[in-house]
Motif scaffolding. Sequence first.
Motif, PDB file in Angstrom:
ATOM      1  N   LEU A  39      33.696 -20.145  -3.835  1.00 29.00           N
ATOM      2  CA  LEU A  39      34.558 -20.379  -2.678  1.00 29.00           C
ATOM      3  C   LEU A  39      35.328 -21.689  -2.842  1.00 29.00           C
ATOM      4  N   ASP A  40      34.665 -22.695  -3.364  1.00 27.82           N
ATOM      5  CA  ASP A  40      35.317 -23.985  -3.608  1.00 27.82           C
ATOM      6  C   ASP A  40      36.443 -23.816  -4.630  1.00 27.82           C
ATOM      7  N   GLU A  41      36.189 -23.069  -5.681  1.00 29.51           N
ATOM      8  CA  GLU A  41      37.193 -22.846  -6.717  1.00 29.51           C
ATOM      9  C   GLU A  41      38.380 -22.044  -6.194  1.00 29.51           C
ATOM     10  N   LEU A  42      38.141 -21.177  -5.228  1.00 32.34           N
ATOM     11  CA  LEU A  42      39.205 -20.350  -4.668  1.00 32.34           C
ATOM     12  C   LEU A  42      40.023 -21.085  -3.612  1.00 32.34           C
ATOM     13  N   GLY A  43      39.687 -22.347  -3.383  1.00 31.36           N
ATOM     14  CA  GLY A  43      40.479 -23.156  -2.471  1.00 31.36           C
ATOM     15  C   GLY A  43      39.885 -23.350  -1.099  1.00 31.36           C
ATOM     16  N   GLU A  44      38.724 -22.783  -0.874  1.00 36.33           N
ATOM     17  CA  GLU A  44      38.024 -23.007   0.379  1.00 36.33           C
ATOM     18  C   GLU A  44      37.095 -24.193   0.186  1.00 36.33           C
ATOM     19  N   ARG A  45      36.846 -24.902   1.247  1.00 35.98           N
ATOM     20  CA  ARG A  45      35.893 -25.998   1.152  1.00 35.98           C
ATOM     21  C   ARG A  45      34.504 -25.403   0.904  1.00 35.98           C
ATOM     22  N   GLN A  46      33.813 -25.931  -0.064  1.00 35.89           N
ATOM     23  CA  GLN A  46      32.505 -25.399  -0.427  1.00 35.89           C
ATOM     24  C   GLN A  46      31.549 -25.509   0.756  1.00 35.89           C
ATOM     25  N   PRO A  47      30.974 -24.370   1.172  1.00 33.22           N
ATOM     26  CA  PRO A  47      30.031 -24.434   2.294  1.00 33.22           C
ATOM     27  C   PRO A  47      28.738 -25.107   1.853  1.00 33.22           C
ATOM     28  N   ALA A  48      28.052 -25.692   2.809  1.00 29.99           N
ATOM     29  CA  ALA A  48      26.752 -26.292   2.529  1.00 29.99           C
ATOM     30  C   ALA A  48      25.784 -25.206   2.091  1.00 29.99           C
ATOM     31  N   SER A  49      24.842 -25.578   1.252  1.00 24.34           N
ATOM     32  CA  SER A  49      23.863 -24.590   0.775  1.00 24.34           C
ATOM     33  C   SER A  49      23.091 -23.987   1.943  1.00 24.34           C
ATOM     34  N   THR A  50      22.866 -24.766   2.996  1.00 25.71           N
ATOM     35  CA  THR A  50      22.155 -24.223   4.155  1.00 25.71           C
ATOM     36  C   THR A  50      22.988 -23.169   4.880  1.00 25.71           C
ATOM     37  N   THR A  51      24.307 -23.294   4.827  1.00 24.41           N
ATOM     38  CA  THR A  51      25.172 -22.299   5.469  1.00 24.41           C
ATOM     39  C   THR A  51      25.028 -20.955   4.781  1.00 24.41           C
ATOM     40  N   VAL A  52      25.105 -20.951   3.456  1.00 21.76           N
ATOM     41  CA  VAL A  52      24.975 -19.704   2.706  1.00 21.76           C
ATOM     42  C   VAL A  52      23.567 -19.139   2.896  1.00 21.76           C
ATOM     43  N   TRP A  53      22.569 -19.988   2.919  1.00 24.02           N
ATOM     44  CA  TRP A  53      21.196 -19.543   3.151  1.00 24.02           C
ATOM     45  C   TRP A  53      21.074 -18.879   4.517  1.00 24.02           C
ATOM     46  N   ARG A  54      21.725 -19.436   5.537  1.00 23.90           N
ATOM     47  CA  ARG A  54      21.668 -18.852   6.885  1.00 23.90           C
ATOM     48  C   ARG A  54      22.326 -17.475   6.919  1.00 23.90           C
ATOM     49  N   TRP A  55      23.401 -17.293   6.140  1.00 19.54           N
ATOM     50  CA  TRP A  55      24.019 -15.967   6.052  1.00 19.54           C
ATOM     51  C   TRP A  55      23.019 -14.985   5.447  1.00 19.54           C
ATOM     52  N   ALA A  56      22.361 -15.405   4.370  1.00 18.69           N
ATOM     53  CA  ALA A  56      21.423 -14.524   3.673  1.00 18.69           C
ATOM     54  C   ALA A  56      20.178 -14.241   4.508  1.00 18.69           C
ATOM     55  N   ASP A  57      19.767 -15.207   5.310  1.00 17.77           N
ATOM     56  CA  ASP A  57      18.564 -15.088   6.118  1.00 17.77           C
ATOM     57  C   ASP A  57      18.813 -14.391   7.454  1.00 17.77           C
ATOM     58  N   GLY A  58      20.078 -14.198   7.803  1.00 16.77           N
ATOM     59  CA  GLY A  58      20.396 -13.562   9.073  1.00 16.77           C
ATOM     60  C   GLY A  58      20.431 -14.522  10.245  1.00 16.77           C
ATOM     61  N   ARG A  59      20.311 -15.803   9.981  1.00 17.36           N
ATOM     62  CA  ARG A  59      20.353 -16.787  11.077  1.00 17.36           C
ATOM     63  C   ARG A  59      21.778 -17.035  11.564  1.00 17.36           C
ATOM     64  N   SER A  60      22.745 -16.766  10.697  1.00 22.82           N
ATOM     65  CA  SER A  60      24.164 -16.855  11.059  1.00 22.82           C
ATOM     66  C   SER A  60      24.855 -15.602  10.545  1.00 22.82           C
ATOM     67  N   ARG A  61      25.877 -15.177  11.270  1.00 22.80           N
ATOM     68  CA  ARG A  61      26.621 -13.996  10.835  1.00 22.80           C
ATOM     69  C   ARG A  61      27.448 -14.331   9.598  1.00 22.80           C
ATOM     70  N   VAL A  62      27.524 -13.378   8.704  1.00 22.00           N
ATOM     71  CA  VAL A  62      28.376 -13.534   7.521  1.00 22.00           C
ATOM     72  C   VAL A  62      29.820 -13.446   8.016  1.00 22.00           C
ATOM     73  N   PRO A  63      30.638 -14.471   7.756  1.00 21.36           N
ATOM     74  CA  PRO A  63      32.029 -14.417   8.201  1.00 21.36           C
ATOM     75  C   PRO A  63      32.751 -13.193   7.626  1.00 21.36           C
ATOM     76  N   ILE A  64      33.643 -12.639   8.412  1.00 17.44           N
ATOM     77  CA  ILE A  64      34.377 -11.435   7.999  1.00 17.44           C
ATOM     78  C   ILE A  64      35.067 -11.656   6.659  1.00 17.44           C
ATOM     79  N   GLY A  65      35.673 -12.814   6.474  1.00 16.62           N
ATOM     80  CA  GLY A  65      36.382 -13.103   5.228  1.00 16.62           C
ATOM     81  C   GLY A  65      35.465 -13.139   4.012  1.00 16.62           C
TER      82      GLY A  65
END
Length: 76
Positions: free
Chosen positions: A24-50
Amino acid sequence: MTDTEFTETLARLGLSQAALARLLDELGERQPASTTVWRWADGRSRVPIGIGALLRLLESLPADLRSDLTRKATRQ
């Protein structure tokens, strides 16, 4: 995309959670925190549509093109 779909898609693409963040960082998005991606995988946060759309797009690409796009992110 559900948390299960997210983790299964990452596995099919051969991407770790950290590699996705780097991609995501390489594609021009600000690199999300590792905890953010973990929350997506764990179901604690919704995976953004994009993010779901990006992963589905990556899956639909020919293997050589997909590999070219993800190579740098998966090397670290």
